[in-house]
Design a protein around this motif. Structure first.
Motif, PDB file in Angstrom:
ATOM      1  N   THR A 351      -3.420  11.700  12.845  1.00 38.05           N
ATOM      2  CA  THR A 351      -2.966  10.674  13.802  1.00 38.05           C
ATOM      3  C   THR A 351      -2.450   9.523  12.951  1.00 38.05           C
ATOM      4  OG1 THR A 351      -5.269   9.950  13.816  1.00 38.05           O
ATOM      5  CG2 THR A 351      -4.528  11.245  15.701  1.00 38.05           C
ATOM      6  N   LEU A 352      -1.217   9.688  12.426  1.00 39.10           N
ATOM      7  CA  LEU A 352      -0.820   8.833  11.312  1.00 39.10           C
ATOM      8  C   LEU A 352      -0.074   7.558  11.687  1.00 39.10           C
ATOM      9  CD1 LEU A 352      -1.492   9.099   8.335  1.00 39.10           C
ATOM     10  CD2 LEU A 352       0.820   9.891   7.933  1.00 39.10           C
ATOM     11  N   THR A 353       0.871   7.661  12.610  1.00 35.13           N
ATOM     12  CA  THR A 353       1.687   6.457  12.867  1.00 35.13           C
ATOM     13  C   THR A 353       1.940   6.202  14.355  1.00 35.13           C
ATOM     14  OG1 THR A 353       3.813   7.635  12.761  1.00 35.13           O
ATOM     15  CG2 THR A 353       2.946   6.747  10.682  1.00 35.13           C
ATOM     16  N   GLY A 354       1.805   4.944  14.748  1.00 44.19           N
ATOM     17  CA  GLY A 354       2.195   4.526  16.085  1.00 44.19           C
ATOM     18  C   GLY A 354       3.689   4.768  16.289  1.00 44.19           C
ATOM     19  N   ALA A 355       4.450   4.712  15.213  1.00 45.89           N
ATOM     20  CA  ALA A 355       5.898   4.929  15.294  1.00 45.89           C
ATOM     21  C   ALA A 355       6.222   6.317  15.829  1.00 45.89           C
ATOM     22  CB  ALA A 355       6.532   4.728  13.920  1.00 45.89           C
ATOM     23  N   CYS A 356       5.354   7.281  15.546  1.00 47.65           N
ATOM     24  CA  CYS A 356       5.603   8.645  16.016  1.00 47.65           C
ATOM     25  C   CYS A 356       5.398   8.724  17.534  1.00 47.65           C
ATOM     26  CB  CYS A 356       4.695   9.636  15.289  1.00 47.65           C
ATOM     27  SG  CYS A 356       5.309  11.325  15.334  1.00 47.65           S
ATOM     28  N   VAL A 357       4.488   7.895  18.051  1.00 49.99           N
ATOM     29  CA  VAL A 357       4.281   7.848  19.502  1.00 49.99           C
ATOM     30  C   VAL A 357       5.518   7.233  20.163  1.00 49.99           C
ATOM     31  CG1 VAL A 357       2.676   7.219  21.338  1.00 49.99           C
ATOM     32  CG2 VAL A 357       1.834   7.395  18.984  1.00 49.99           C
ATOM     33  N   VAL A 358       6.077   6.211  19.505  1.00 49.51           N
ATOM     34  CA  VAL A 358       7.298   5.586  20.032  1.00 49.51           C
ATOM     35  C   VAL A 358       8.442   6.601  20.049  1.00 49.51           C
ATOM     36  CG1 VAL A 358       9.034   3.780  19.643  1.00 49.51           C
ATOM     37  CG2 VAL A 358       6.602   3.288  19.239  1.00 49.51           C
ATOM     38  N   ASN A 411       2.055   1.110   0.641  1.00 50.95           N
ATOM     39  CA  ASN A 411       1.594   1.951   1.754  1.00 50.95           C
ATOM     40  C   ASN A 411       2.282   1.660   3.078  1.00 50.95           C
ATOM     41  OD1 ASN A 411       0.231  -0.435   2.461  1.00 50.95           O
ATOM     42  ND2 ASN A 411      -1.535   0.693   3.278  1.00 50.95           N
ATOM     43  N   ILE A 412       3.297   0.801   3.074  1.00 45.46           N
ATOM     44  CA  ILE A 412       4.095   0.630   4.298  1.00 45.46           C
ATOM     45  C   ILE A 412       5.581   0.703   3.949  1.00 45.46           C
ATOM     46  CG2 ILE A 412       2.463  -0.702   5.710  1.00 45.46           C
ATOM     47  CD1 ILE A 412       3.881  -3.250   4.702  1.00 45.46           C
ATOM     48  N   GLY A 413       6.374   1.009   4.962  1.00 47.04           N
ATOM     49  CA  GLY A 413       7.817   1.097   4.752  1.00 47.04           C
ATOM     50  C   GLY A 413       8.498  -0.200   5.136  1.00 47.04           C
TER      51      GLY A 413
HETATM   52  N1  BES Z   1      -4.347   5.388  13.375  1.00 45.30           N
HETATM   53  C1  BES Z   1      -3.159   4.627  13.333  1.00 45.30           C
HETATM   54  C2  BES Z   1      -1.987   5.318  14.034  1.00 45.30           C
HETATM   55  C3  BES Z   1      -2.094   5.498  15.527  1.00 45.30           C
HETATM   56  C4  BES Z   1      -1.564   4.560  16.378  1.00 45.30           C
HETATM   57  C5  BES Z   1      -2.675   6.620  16.057  1.00 45.30           C
HETATM   58  C6  BES Z   1      -1.639   4.737  17.741  1.00 45.30           C
HETATM   59  C7  BES Z   1      -2.747   6.826  17.429  1.00 45.30           C
HETATM   60  C8  BES Z   1      -2.227   5.871  18.273  1.00 45.30           C
HETATM   61  C9  BES Z   1      -2.765   4.346  11.904  1.00 45.30           C
HETATM   62  O1  BES Z   1      -3.799   4.238  11.005  1.00 45.30           O
HETATM   63  C10 BES Z   1      -2.060   3.029  11.898  1.00 45.30           C
HETATM   64  O2  BES Z   1      -2.677   2.066  12.231  1.00 45.30           O
HETATM   65  N2  BES Z   1      -0.781   3.036  11.503  1.00 45.30           N
HETATM   66  C11 BES Z   1      -0.018   1.853  11.484  1.00 45.30           C
HETATM   67  C12 BES Z   1       0.851   1.894  10.259  1.00 45.30           C
HETATM   68  C13 BES Z   1       1.594   0.625   9.990  1.00 45.30           C
HETATM   69  C14 BES Z   1       0.637  -0.493   9.683  1.00 45.30           C
HETATM   70  C15 BES Z   1       2.543   0.858   8.861  1.00 45.30           C
HETATM   71  C16 BES Z   1       0.832   1.804  12.744  1.00 45.30           C
HETATM   72  O3  BES Z   1       1.315   2.840  13.176  1.00 45.30           O
HETATM   73  O4  BES Z   1       0.972   0.730  13.310  1.00 45.30           O
END
Ligand code: BES
Ligand code: MG
Ligand code: ZN
Length: 471
Positions: A351-358, A411-413
């Motif tokens: 469950t890596l990125t909120g961006a993937c949900v978007v 660790n961020i883009g």
């Molecule tokens: N666990 C989250 C990603 C996530 C977001 C999972 C919503 C399920 C629902 C992850 O650890 C995270 O917080 N990612 C950040 C990365 C950003 C700070 C580069 C995110 O997506 O905002």
């Protein structure tokens, strides 16, 4: 299971309602009867529920899965005990083993609920007592086998859901480890546990950095499955799961709403553990390693700070500019271990990125990788399994997005740009030349409704894809 020629008229349960599934004819289609819809009808003075399955050519396993779930829910609604007779369907339905497994998967998953913390029972979800599939004598064995594996697979998915739905203060890295230990004993798997001391000694710097803010000690787990009848041609496979048992964001703290669902941030690790169970139970003929990187991500006086630099297992350094981008840090170490152990193909799930949900919403996961044929292989498996994955690129030219001023990478883009891809590009740094795929399941890991065979909460997304792929 009933063979053709036996009494065909007993689909009406003793005290209950009967069910017949059949393809929707044209006039019914014109009336707007939808696929999977179940309608009460009186036939020969008996109340029968007819499930409409659309046209035979158009039917795919996932429709049948949803139908199975509807059926089990409907039977509960009518407080009936019922026997399902699929004899009314043309043979093309039961001839397809896939569809029979899909039906049973739907039935099992549709009846899932997580009730550990309810003191008042919501009543049994379903009154469906049995399902009769009418098949020809020759096919009985085949279908019995596929019914058995459908059950094992669905139980695996339910295990993943249970792990995910458990509250975060209960499902800690240590508790998760105990469960993995029990599973290892039951299924004869070898389990290696890195505790906090070993994690430090063996330079798992990514995992250590994320765990720094928490009072709960982290764990790295490696389950090893070596089948007795190993297929010598099969590649040694590593499954790698993100296991953040609670993601508060760390010092880059999430909002209150943002962390409401963050107990589910160990869905990747849950999928790996559950997949290992299914693969072992079904006697998969490949050698498989399952890595689970487990920790909380918490803010505190000892937490890692934005600006800190971590040295990972592989030796590469990462500047942590946002402590909420923690998944890639723990996965970096787990991927490096998988490569060290000689994995010939690696799948990670997170469950890596909120961006993937978007980008893809909550019903589709992202798939990325360094090997196109592996990506298509897994994608095909995911479609059969009813877990949709959509391919995303790992563009060379975006590597600049994760360049750090002082370390090997950050660790961020780029803010607001391709967040799923920069996470994938970072992971790629840790797999070398090993064929690898990365599944970002931030969207589909959780369901907000009880629709179809899903239930509100953890979905166990990925278990069916991984098992379909490897079996
Ligand atoms: N666990 C989250 C990603 C996530 C977001 C999972 C919503 C399920 C629902 C992850 O650890 C995270 O917080 N990612 C950040 C990365 C950003 C700070 C580069 C995110 O997506 O905002
Ligand atoms: Mg985070
Ligand atoms: Zn996270």
């Amino acid at each position: 299971m009933r063979t053709k020629g036996s009494d065909q008229n007993d689909f009406q349960g003793e005290e209950g309602v009967g069910y017949v599934a059949r393809f929707t004819n044209e006039s019914e289609q014109r009336q707007g009867l939808k696929l999977g819809e179940i309608q009460p009808t009186v036939i020969d003075g008996k109340l029968i529920h007819v499930a409409y399955l659309g046209s035979p050519e158009a039917l795919v396993p996932d429709d049948v899965r949803r139908f199975g779930a509807n059926l089990v829910k409907k039977a509960g609604r009518f407080k009936s005990s019922a026997v399902l007779d699929l004899e009314a369907l043309s043979l093309s339905f039961v001839k397809n083993q896939n569809l029979v497994s899909a039906l049973l998967e739907g039935v099992y998953l549709g009846s899932y609920s997580f009730d550990t913390y309810r003191t008042r029972s919501r009543g049994s979800k379903s009154g469906l007592k049995s399902i009769v599939l009418t098949v020809s004598e020759d096919d009985v064995e085949t279908y019995q086998t596929s019914a058995k594996s459908a059950k094992i697979l669905a139980e695996g998915v339910a295990l993943a859901r249970d792990l995910i739905n458990e509250p975060p203060s209960t499902m800690t890295p240590r508790r998760f480890t105990e469960i993995a230990q029990e599973i290892a004993t039951t299924y004869g798997l070898e389990l290696r546990v890195w505790d906090e001391k070993k994690i430090e000694e063996e330079n798992l710097g990514g995992l250590l950095g994320v765990a720094k803010g928490s009072n709960e000690p982290p764990r790295m787990l490696r389950l090893h499955y070596l089948p007795s009848d190993l297929d010598p041609a099969a590649k040694k496979t590593a499954l790698v799961g993100k296991g953040i048992t609670f993601d508060s964001g760390g010092l880059s703290l999430k909002s209150g709403t943002g962390m409401m669902t963050m107990k589910t941030d160990m869905s990747g690790a849950a999928a790996v553990l559950a997949s290992m169970v299914v693969l072992a139970a079904l006697g998969c003929r490949r050698e498989i390693y399952g890595y689970m990187a487990l920790t909380e991500n918490m803010p505190s006086g000892t937490a890692q700070k934005p600006g800190d630099v971590l040295k990972t297992r592989l030796g590469k350094t990462i500047e942590v500019l946002n402590t909420d981008a923690e998944g890639r840090l723990v996965l970096a170490d787990a991927l490096a271990l998988a490569v060290e152990d000689g994995a010939e193909q690696i799948l990670d799930i997170a469950t890596l990125t909120g961006a993937c949900v978007v980008a893809l919403g909550t019903e589709i996961g992202g798939i990325m990788g360094n090997d196109d044929s592996l990506v298509s292989q897994v994608r095909e498996a995911s479609l059969d399994a009813g877990e949709e994955l959509w391919p995303l690129p790992l563009p060379e030219k975006y590597k600049k997005h994760i360049e750090s001023e002082i370390a090997d990478m950050k660790n961020i883009g780029q803010a607001g740009q391709a967040g799923t891809l920069s996470a994938g590009l970072l992971l790629q740094e840790f797999v070398g030349d090993v064929p690898w795929i990365h599944l970002d399941i931030a969207g589909p890991a959780r369901s907000e409704s009880d629709e179809g065979y899903l239930s509100k909460g953890g979905t166990g997304f990925g278990v069916r894809t991984v098992c379909t792929w490897l079996l």
